[in-house]
Design an enzyme around this catalytic site. Sequence first.
Site, PDB file in Angstrom:
ATOM      1  N   MET A   7      24.897  40.536  44.412  1.00  0.00           N
ATOM      2  CA  MET A   7      25.220  39.874  43.148  1.00  0.00           C
ATOM      3  C   MET A   7      24.610  40.556  41.921  1.00  0.00           C
ATOM      4  O   MET A   7      24.513  39.946  40.868  1.00  0.00           O
ATOM      5  CB  MET A   7      24.777  38.404  43.205  1.00  0.00           C
ATOM      6  CG  MET A   7      25.472  37.611  44.298  1.00  0.00           C
ATOM      7  SD  MET A   7      27.267  37.601  44.123  1.00  0.00           S
ATOM      8  CE  MET A   7      27.764  36.618  45.541  1.00  0.00           C
ATOM      9  N   GLY A  22      23.966  36.133  53.732  1.00  0.00           N
ATOM     10  CA  GLY A  22      24.201  37.260  54.627  1.00  0.00           C
ATOM     11  C   GLY A  22      25.136  36.988  55.794  1.00  0.00           C
ATOM     12  O   GLY A  22      25.025  37.623  56.844  1.00  0.00           O
ATOM     13  N   THR A  23      26.113  36.077  55.619  1.00  0.00           N
ATOM     14  CA  THR A  23      27.033  35.854  56.747  1.00  0.00           C
ATOM     15  C   THR A  23      27.942  37.066  56.964  1.00  0.00           C
ATOM     16  O   THR A  23      28.338  37.341  58.095  1.00  0.00           O
ATOM     17  CB  THR A  23      27.889  34.574  56.564  1.00  0.00           C
ATOM     18  OG1 THR A  23      28.743  34.732  55.445  1.00  0.00           O
ATOM     19  CG2 THR A  23      27.025  33.343  56.418  1.00  0.00           C
ATOM     20  N   ILE A  81      24.642  43.665  39.061  1.00  0.00           N
ATOM     21  CA  ILE A  81      25.520  44.662  38.432  1.00  0.00           C
ATOM     22  C   ILE A  81      24.985  46.069  38.738  1.00  0.00           C
ATOM     23  O   ILE A  81      23.779  46.322  38.636  1.00  0.00           O
ATOM     24  CB  ILE A  81      25.550  44.462  36.884  1.00  0.00           C
ATOM     25  CG1 ILE A  81      26.091  43.069  36.541  1.00  0.00           C
ATOM     26  CG2 ILE A  81      26.327  45.567  36.172  1.00  0.00           C
ATOM     27  CD1 ILE A  81      27.570  42.871  36.763  1.00  0.00           C
ATOM     28  N   LEU A  82      25.879  46.972  39.116  1.00  0.00           N
ATOM     29  CA  LEU A  82      25.481  48.343  39.442  1.00  0.00           C
ATOM     30  C   LEU A  82      25.642  49.251  38.225  1.00  0.00           C
ATOM     31  O   LEU A  82      26.538  49.043  37.398  1.00  0.00           O
ATOM     32  CB  LEU A  82      26.358  48.894  40.568  1.00  0.00           C
ATOM     33  CG  LEU A  82      26.285  48.173  41.909  1.00  0.00           C
ATOM     34  CD1 LEU A  82      27.319  48.756  42.868  1.00  0.00           C
ATOM     35  CD2 LEU A  82      24.890  48.285  42.507  1.00  0.00           C
ATOM     36  N   HIS A  85      35.365  40.997  48.416  1.00  0.00           N
ATOM     37  CA  HIS A  85      35.563  40.012  47.344  1.00  0.00           C
ATOM     38  C   HIS A  85      36.384  38.845  47.893  1.00  0.00           C
ATOM     39  O   HIS A  85      37.403  39.068  48.558  1.00  0.00           O
ATOM     40  CB  HIS A  85      36.273  40.660  46.148  1.00  0.00           C
ATOM     41  CG  HIS A  85      36.450  39.695  45.018  1.00  0.00           C
ATOM     42  ND1 HIS A  85      35.413  39.360  44.174  1.00  0.00           N
ATOM     43  CD2 HIS A  85      37.513  38.953  44.637  1.00  0.00           C
ATOM     44  CE1 HIS A  85      35.841  38.454  43.318  1.00  0.00           C
ATOM     45  NE2 HIS A  85      37.108  38.180  43.567  1.00  0.00           N
ATOM     46  N   ASN A 128      33.179  47.004  48.806  1.00  0.00           N
ATOM     47  CA  ASN A 128      32.777  45.638  48.439  1.00  0.00           C
ATOM     48  C   ASN A 128      33.738  44.653  49.096  1.00  0.00           C
ATOM     49  O   ASN A 128      34.922  44.941  49.239  1.00  0.00           O
ATOM     50  CB  ASN A 128      32.871  45.494  46.911  1.00  0.00           C
ATOM     51  CG  ASN A 128      32.500  44.100  46.425  1.00  0.00           C
ATOM     52  OD1 ASN A 128      31.479  43.539  46.827  1.00  0.00           O
ATOM     53  ND2 ASN A 128      33.321  43.534  45.560  1.00  0.00           N
TER      54      ASN A 128
HETATM   55  C1  GAR Z   1      30.963  36.076  50.108  1.00  0.00           C
HETATM   56  O1  GAR Z   1      31.940  35.078  50.041  1.00  0.00           O
HETATM   57  C2  GAR Z   1      31.405  37.311  49.341  1.00  0.00           C
HETATM   58  O2  GAR Z   1      32.782  37.562  49.458  1.00  0.00           O
HETATM   59  C3  GAR Z   1      31.042  36.908  47.937  1.00  0.00           C
HETATM   60  O3  GAR Z   1      29.794  36.263  48.064  1.00  0.00           O
HETATM   61  C4  GAR Z   1      29.694  35.653  49.351  1.00  0.00           C
HETATM   62  C5  GAR Z   1      28.427  36.125  50.022  1.00  0.00           C
HETATM   63  O4  GAR Z   1      28.204  35.434  51.226  1.00  0.00           O
HETATM   64  N1  GAR Z   1      31.007  38.042  47.055  1.00  0.00           N
HETATM   65  C6  GAR Z   1      31.386  37.992  45.788  1.00  0.00           C
HETATM   66  O5  GAR Z   1      31.748  36.964  45.230  1.00  0.00           O
HETATM   67  C7  GAR Z   1      31.340  39.326  45.046  1.00  0.00           C
HETATM   68  N2  GAR Z   1      32.075  39.273  43.829  1.00  0.00           N
HETATM   69  P1  GAR Z   1      27.247  36.005  52.383  1.00  0.00           P
HETATM   70  O6  GAR Z   1      25.888  36.352  51.731  1.00  0.00           O
HETATM   71  O7  GAR Z   1      27.117  34.847  53.334  1.00  0.00           O
HETATM   72  O8  GAR Z   1      27.891  37.211  53.008  1.00  0.00           O
END
Ligand code: GAR
Length: 208
Positions: A91, A12-13, A93-94, A110, A108
Amino acid sequence: MKNIVVLVSGGGTNLQALIDASERGEIENGRISCVVSSNPNAYAIERAKKHNIDYAVIRRKDYKSLDSYDEALTALLLEKKADLVVLAGFMTILGDKVIKQFENRMINIHPSLIPSFCGAGFYGLKVHEAALARGVKVTGATVHFVNEICDGGPIILQKAVEISDDDTAETLQRKVMEQAEWKILPKAVSLFCSEKISVQGGRTIIKD
Ligand code: GAR
């Protein structure tokens, strides 16, 4: 004031970057009204609790089919009166129903410059491993609207990050978060809430 519902699965950063931006008054015309996690143990839930933000947990494995999960997630987001849904490291799938219900109202983040290193199977560290394996010198992050194509919706903001010879997937992931994701996600959310983004022919136009 628009209700922002943030969907998370892990640390969740990016959620934290949104909370911090909101507390600094940088999210114009929007408030984080709820955090929805696919994982009951996600640290993101602790972040929501610390800031007195309502939260809910919905697990894919509690539903027999993608359709029934899709129905339940759509109903939850409607019950929470979401004006904007933000996938911040979500993470799961919707299904089609939730995507249609929130067309041009779901975004989103990415961790690459789309259309590189995106689509099915590209998530989290895997994205950075692929960028390093290909030997690209520049990567970055993208915020986009969600449509039925995985990572294929209209692009809202992108930011580039340079790769060094000694980067590992882990150092690159951190760099991309710090230099790109935590900046462009709050900015895109603020632009959306102040109605500065329009979608025309698969592209976005941003009024600033
Ligand atoms: C982030 O780097 C985000 O961009 C990525 O997962 C991480 C979640 O970090 N998302 C994907 O790869 C989606 N395809 P967080 O929980 O610390 O925000």
